[in-house]
Design an enzyme around this catalytic site. Structure first.
Site, PDB file in Angstrom:
ATOM      1  N   ASP A  35       0.816  -1.231   0.000  1.00  0.00           N
ATOM      2  CA  ASP A  35       0.000   0.000   0.000  1.00  0.00           C
ATOM      3  C   ASP A  35       0.841   1.269   0.000  1.00  0.00           C
ATOM      4  O   ASP A  35       0.640   2.167  -0.816  1.00  0.00           O
ATOM      5  CB  ASP A  35      -1.072  -0.002   1.111  1.00  0.00           C
ATOM      6  N   GLY A 119      -2.911  -6.389  18.393  1.00  0.00           N
ATOM      7  CA  GLY A 119      -1.607  -6.906  17.961  1.00  0.00           C
ATOM      8  C   GLY A 119      -1.692  -8.180  17.144  1.00  0.00           C
ATOM      9  O   GLY A 119      -0.726  -8.935  17.043  1.00  0.00           O
ATOM     10  N   SER A 123      -5.845  -5.067  12.531  1.00  0.00           N
ATOM     11  CA  SER A 123      -6.087  -3.618  12.473  1.00  0.00           C
ATOM     12  C   SER A 123      -7.050  -3.079  13.518  1.00  0.00           C
ATOM     13  O   SER A 123      -8.002  -2.358  13.195  1.00  0.00           O
ATOM     14  CB  SER A 123      -6.603  -3.215  11.086  1.00  0.00           C
ATOM     15  N   SER A 125      -6.299  -0.847  15.613  1.00  0.00           N
ATOM     16  CA  SER A 125      -6.135   0.609  15.736  1.00  0.00           C
ATOM     17  C   SER A 125      -6.875   1.334  14.616  1.00  0.00           C
ATOM     18  O   SER A 125      -7.526   2.354  14.866  1.00  0.00           O
ATOM     19  CB  SER A 125      -4.656   1.007  15.802  1.00  0.00           C
ATOM     20  N   GLU A 157      -2.145   7.801  12.639  1.00  0.00           N
ATOM     21  CA  GLU A 157      -1.034   6.855  12.865  1.00  0.00           C
ATOM     22  C   GLU A 157       0.308   7.555  12.645  1.00  0.00           C
ATOM     23  O   GLU A 157       1.232   7.396  13.434  1.00  0.00           O
ATOM     24  CB  GLU A 157      -1.126   5.670  11.896  1.00  0.00           C
ATOM     25  N   ASP A 169      -5.617  -0.310   5.886  1.00  0.00           N
ATOM     26  CA  ASP A 169      -6.441  -0.715   7.035  1.00  0.00           C
ATOM     27  C   ASP A 169      -7.616   0.236   7.239  1.00  0.00           C
ATOM     28  O   ASP A 169      -8.757  -0.183   7.444  1.00  0.00           O
ATOM     29  CB  ASP A 169      -5.589  -0.738   8.313  1.00  0.00           C
TER      30      ASP A 169
HETATM   31  C1  GLA Z   1      -0.076  -2.611   8.469  1.00  0.00           C
HETATM   32  C2  GLA Z   1      -0.271  -1.203   7.905  1.00  0.00           C
HETATM   33  C3  GLA Z   1      -0.844  -1.237   6.490  1.00  0.00           C
HETATM   34  C4  GLA Z   1      -0.050  -2.175   5.595  1.00  0.00           C
HETATM   35  C5  GLA Z   1       0.189  -3.515   6.277  1.00  0.00           C
HETATM   36  C6  GLA Z   1       1.097  -4.413   5.491  1.00  0.00           C
HETATM   37  O1  GLA Z   1      -1.306  -3.235   8.647  1.00  0.00           O
HETATM   38  O2  GLA Z   1      -1.121  -0.456   8.739  1.00  0.00           O
HETATM   39  O3  GLA Z   1      -0.895   0.059   5.966  1.00  0.00           O
HETATM   40  O4  GLA Z   1       1.153  -1.592   5.195  1.00  0.00           O
HETATM   41  O5  GLA Z   1       0.717  -3.383   7.582  1.00  0.00           O
HETATM   42  O6  GLA Z   1       0.531  -4.739   4.274  1.00  0.00           O
END
Ligand code: GLA
Length: 383
Positions: A35, A119, A123, A125, A157, A169
């Site tokens: 991304d 963790g 996602s 957060s 973030e 995310d």
């Molecule tokens: C985390 C980041 C995303 C992406 C992934 C790996 O989730 O928040 O933006 O980079 O790692 O694909």
């Protein structure tokens, strides 16, 4: 998740009732660390989410309560008012990013809770940011569209949590649609919904239940490596702004100009962008065996070239291979969390039994198992 406890707590703390909002965590079938390189991703929102009840309180402070942690925090909304608990920074950051974009945000009261495991690479957060972003946008009629809300979460973030993440995310949490994945081009931000119902297969997450230290600084370091390589390529090809714009020949041409480690990181990203495109082709043909092989390819690359796996994740990936699972790989940023597995229905029970037993024997931790259900993105659920 039931919102009864949130509602009871809100009433007991603030003596009133607000509106309830939710925003989900996500899975990603393939396209990892692509991304922030302008590549593609293929996420879907899931049935694990954050929930918040929220109500304007008529004065200029935010009072927030984290139900799962039983912690409260009160803060103002000027830059100098940054609160200390890490969870409160997500809320503060979302407010600040909205204010920077011209919004007026009067004080409010909130209680939140969720069932996105922390963790685990799902996602949590982003779910929290999207939940508060969506809620504030709605109660104060701020007029941000879902893309802007996703960007507000991402900027939170970057500027308040120290993670230079991409957009995947927050995008997935804001745009999720029941039964569909989203194929997002992270350079143009064009996206399409891809209905996902792999007949005869299940998608299941296995949580290693470990999160390794320094994941965020290691993440930022990966991003820097990619940017360093882009700068080297751009000397010869000024049109290259992101690794998405580069190809293997361009990369090979700078091999002696860049550090071997940075080179290997960029190689993974360029390969991963192609792997995603191949997997998407296979998906449209219903060819899940090819999708699965690509997932194994991603794991190999994330483990050996991008080096964001860990022994626990590699172990679960090996077991999946041994059991004949169609596809398996580390999901999300890495350094712990979950593997995502594409498993034939007929193999499912045997795989889960074998993987959980062997993992517990080796690491003395019981892994957690989540069947993936693709659900809607951020929304208001109760008045
Ligand atoms: C985390 C980041 C995303 C992406 C992934 C790996 O989730 O928040 O933006 O980079 O790692 O694909």
């Amino acid at each position: 998740m039931e919102t009864t406890q949130i509602r009871e707590k809100f009433k007991s703390l603030y003596g009133a009732a607000g509106n309830v909002y939710t925003a989900p965590g996500r899975i990603n079938i393939i396209g990892e660390h692509t991304d922030y390189n302008g590549g593609f991703v293929l996420p879907g929102a899931i049935d694990k989410a954050m929930y918040c009840e929220i109500k304007p309180n008529g004065y200029n402070k935010v009072r927030a309560y984290a139900l799962d942690l039983e912690e409260s925090c009160e803060f103002g909304l000027e830059e100098k008012d940054m609160p200390s608990p890490s969870w409160s920074r997500y809320i503060f950051g979302v407010c600040r990013e909205m204010i920077k974009r011209g919004a007026v945000i009067p004080g409010f009261d909130a209680v939140f809770a969720g069932d996105v495991p922390l963790g685990a690479g799902m996602s949590s957060s982003a779910a929290l940011e999207s939940c508060f972003g969506f809620a504030l946008n709605d109660i104060y009629k701020l007029g941000f569209d879902r893309f802007e809300l996703a960007k507000i979460g991402q900027a939170t973030e970057h500027n308040y949590c120290g993670v230079k993440c991409g957009i995947m995310d927050q995008f997935a949490s804001c745009f999720g649609k029941e039964g569909s994945l989203m194929r997002l081009d992270c350079r143009s931000l064009e996206y399409e919904y891809v209905p996902f119902d792999p007949k005869g297969y299940k998608v299941v997450l296995l949580n290693t239940c470990v999160t390794h230290e320094l994941a965020s600084s290691a993440y930022n370091k990966r991003r820097e490596s990619c940017e360093t390589v882009v700068a080297a390529i751009a000397k010869k090809h000024p049109e290259v702004k992101l690794l998405r714009d580069a190809n293997m020949d361009m990369l090979k041409a700078v091999k002696t100009d860049v550090d071997a480690e940075d080179y290997m990181r960029a190689e993974f990203v360029i390969e991963e962008i192609q792997r995603l495109l191949d997997a998407c082709d296979a998906l449209t043909k219903g060819d899940y065996e090819t999708v699965g092989q690509k997932m194994y390819g991603t794991h190999e690359g994330l483990s050996k070239k991008y080096e964001v796996s860990c022994p626990e994740l590699d172990f679960l990936n090996d077991i999946a291979k041994q059991c004949g699972v169609t596809g398996s790989r580390v999901m999300g940023g890495g350094f712990g969390g979950c593997t995502i597995n594409l498993v034939k229905d007929s193999l499912y029970d045997a795989f889960i039994a074998k993987a959980t037993e062997a993992y517990e024997k080796k690491f003395s931790i019981k892994p957690k198992v989540y069947d993936v259900i693709i659900k809607d993105g951020a929304r208001r659920i109760e008045d």
